[in-house]
Design an enzyme around this catalytic site. Sequence first.
Site, PDB file in Angstrom:
ATOM      1  N   ARG A 104       0.804  -1.220   0.000  1.00  0.00           N
ATOM      2  CA  ARG A 104       0.000   0.000   0.000  1.00  0.00           C
ATOM      3  C   ARG A 104       0.842   1.278   0.000  1.00  0.00           C
ATOM      4  O   ARG A 104       0.284   2.394  -0.029  1.00  0.00           O
ATOM      5  CB  ARG A 104      -0.970   0.008   1.203  1.00  0.00           C
ATOM      6  CG  ARG A 104      -1.985  -1.126   1.172  1.00  0.00           C
ATOM      7  CD  ARG A 104      -3.142  -0.875   2.143  1.00  0.00           C
ATOM      8  NE  ARG A 104      -3.973   0.251   1.719  1.00  0.00           N
ATOM      9  CZ  ARG A 104      -5.013   0.713   2.405  1.00  0.00           C
ATOM     10  NH1 ARG A 104      -5.342   0.166   3.544  1.00  0.00           N
ATOM     11  NH2 ARG A 104      -5.720   1.741   1.958  1.00  0.00           N
ATOM     12  N   ARG A 150      -1.517  -2.068  12.998  1.00  0.00           N
ATOM     13  CA  ARG A 150      -1.009  -1.236  11.907  1.00  0.00           C
ATOM     14  C   ARG A 150      -0.228  -0.023  12.441  1.00  0.00           C
ATOM     15  O   ARG A 150       0.983   0.016  12.355  1.00  0.00           O
ATOM     16  CB  ARG A 150      -2.165  -0.776  11.009  1.00  0.00           C
ATOM     17  CG  ARG A 150      -2.946  -1.921  10.360  1.00  0.00           C
ATOM     18  CD  ARG A 150      -2.116  -2.644   9.323  1.00  0.00           C
ATOM     19  NE  ARG A 150      -2.821  -3.742   8.702  1.00  0.00           N
ATOM     20  CZ  ARG A 150      -3.572  -3.653   7.616  1.00  0.00           C
ATOM     21  NH1 ARG A 150      -3.754  -2.505   7.026  1.00  0.00           N
ATOM     22  NH2 ARG A 150      -4.154  -4.723   7.109  1.00  0.00           N
ATOM     23  N   HIS A 179      -7.943  -2.225  12.446  1.00  0.00           N
ATOM     24  CA  HIS A 179      -7.920  -0.759  12.488  1.00  0.00           C
ATOM     25  C   HIS A 179      -8.951  -0.307  13.523  1.00  0.00           C
ATOM     26  O   HIS A 179     -10.005  -0.955  13.667  1.00  0.00           O
ATOM     27  CB  HIS A 179      -8.353  -0.155  11.140  1.00  0.00           C
ATOM     28  CG  HIS A 179      -7.281  -0.064  10.095  1.00  0.00           C
ATOM     29  ND1 HIS A 179      -7.518  -0.346   8.766  1.00  0.00           N
ATOM     30  CD2 HIS A 179      -5.970   0.312  10.171  1.00  0.00           C
ATOM     31  CE1 HIS A 179      -6.398  -0.151   8.068  1.00  0.00           C
ATOM     32  NE2 HIS A 179      -5.447   0.241   8.895  1.00  0.00           N
ATOM     33  N   CYS A 277     -14.177   2.818   5.966  1.00  0.00           N
ATOM     34  CA  CYS A 277     -12.876   2.647   5.301  1.00  0.00           C
ATOM     35  C   CYS A 277     -12.833   3.405   3.975  1.00  0.00           C
ATOM     36  O   CYS A 277     -11.773   3.858   3.547  1.00  0.00           O
ATOM     37  CB  CYS A 277     -12.606   1.181   5.008  1.00  0.00           C
ATOM     38  SG  CYS A 277     -12.450   0.165   6.459  1.00  0.00           S
TER      39      CYS A 277
HETATM   40  N1  ARG Z   1      -7.222  -4.129   2.550  1.00  0.00           N
HETATM   41  C1  ARG Z   1      -7.050  -2.936   3.306  1.00  0.00           C
HETATM   42  C2  ARG Z   1      -5.967  -3.124   4.350  1.00  0.00           C
HETATM   43  O1  ARG Z   1      -5.868  -4.206   4.891  1.00  0.00           O
HETATM   44  C3  ARG Z   1      -8.345  -2.538   3.979  1.00  0.00           C
HETATM   45  C4  ARG Z   1      -8.272  -1.224   4.678  1.00  0.00           C
HETATM   46  C5  ARG Z   1      -9.542  -0.865   5.415  1.00  0.00           C
HETATM   47  N2  ARG Z   1      -9.502   0.456   5.891  1.00  0.00           N
HETATM   48  C6  ARG Z   1      -9.901   0.861   7.104  1.00  0.00           C
HETATM   49  N3  ARG Z   1      -9.942   2.128   7.338  1.00  0.00           N
HETATM   50  N4  ARG Z   1     -10.211   0.031   8.055  1.00  0.00           N
HETATM   51  O2  ARG Z   1      -5.202  -2.249   4.631  1.00  0.00           O
END
Ligand code: ARG
Length: 284
Positions: A104, A150, A179, A277
């Site tokens: 990302r 994260r 998250h 998200c």
């Molecule tokens: N596939 C993305 C990740 O794992 C999803 C992000 C979802 N975003 C959020 N704000 N919860 O990073």
Amino acid sequence: MSTSTRDSAHPAERLAGPRRYLMCAPEHFTVSYEINPWMDAAAPVDASRALEQWQELRATFERLGHQVHVVPAAPGLPDMVYAANGALVTPQGSVGVRFAHPERAGEAEAYARWLEEHGLGPVHRPVHVNEGEGDLLVVGEHLLAGHGFRTDLAAHREVEEVLGRPVTSLRLVDPRFYHLDTALTVLDDDPEHPDVAYFPGAFDEESQRVLAGLFPHALRTDAATAQVLGMNAVSDGKHVVLSPRAQRYAEQLAQRGYVPVPVDLSELLRGGGGAKCCTLVLRG
Ligand code: ARG
């Protein structure tokens, strides 16, 4: 019940404020890697369905009177649709992001540049990993910050310094709720009557105590709600856009005076994201 007093659990009336949101169309959305337990790279994604569902979310925000800006989707960045991870934008300043996963990484500059080109800069380029509004949520005077999966704890201090406002750290312990915005909904961000809903089981015991102390009247949701990513909802102070699968949550919100607005984002759930998200709030 008295209507002369107003507390977060029993307001006289819920008030919606017009919002500015930033979104990114899922033009390049797919699940080609797995960085959270919701993602299954072997299961095919219906790209046109994902786009239709996202368009419905955007149209819903516009129907509710909100302004939606759209950042161009970049090829090779399938998760860019999850705009909440693009930044944290507040009247005190804009904080850019640094992703935990290399897949990302390219999104960070795309969002930072868009914000700077649209009068929301300068954007602080962070030293420590932080995934924007996925883990950093403004509730009135509080800035709640998740860590454990994260965003780095060190980033909480960094954000505190950049914005000059205290950050409350909350530890996430369940990988499905990786998250903060998968475990907690900001229902009302007005400093006069802040209101949140959260699934306690997503947090460690100390963080559950902190939340109970800050928001004694908060709505606590059940595991069934969290498991359909029900907490990943967007509220304007009155309307709460949420998953149609989160029926119990919708009932609880209605009892509290909110108006639940279900929008089906099942195809985007394959990436591990729901309405919140897909939505970055532009404040200030
Ligand atoms: N596939 C993305 C990740 O794992 C999803 C992000 C979802 N975003 C959020 N704000 N919860 O990073």
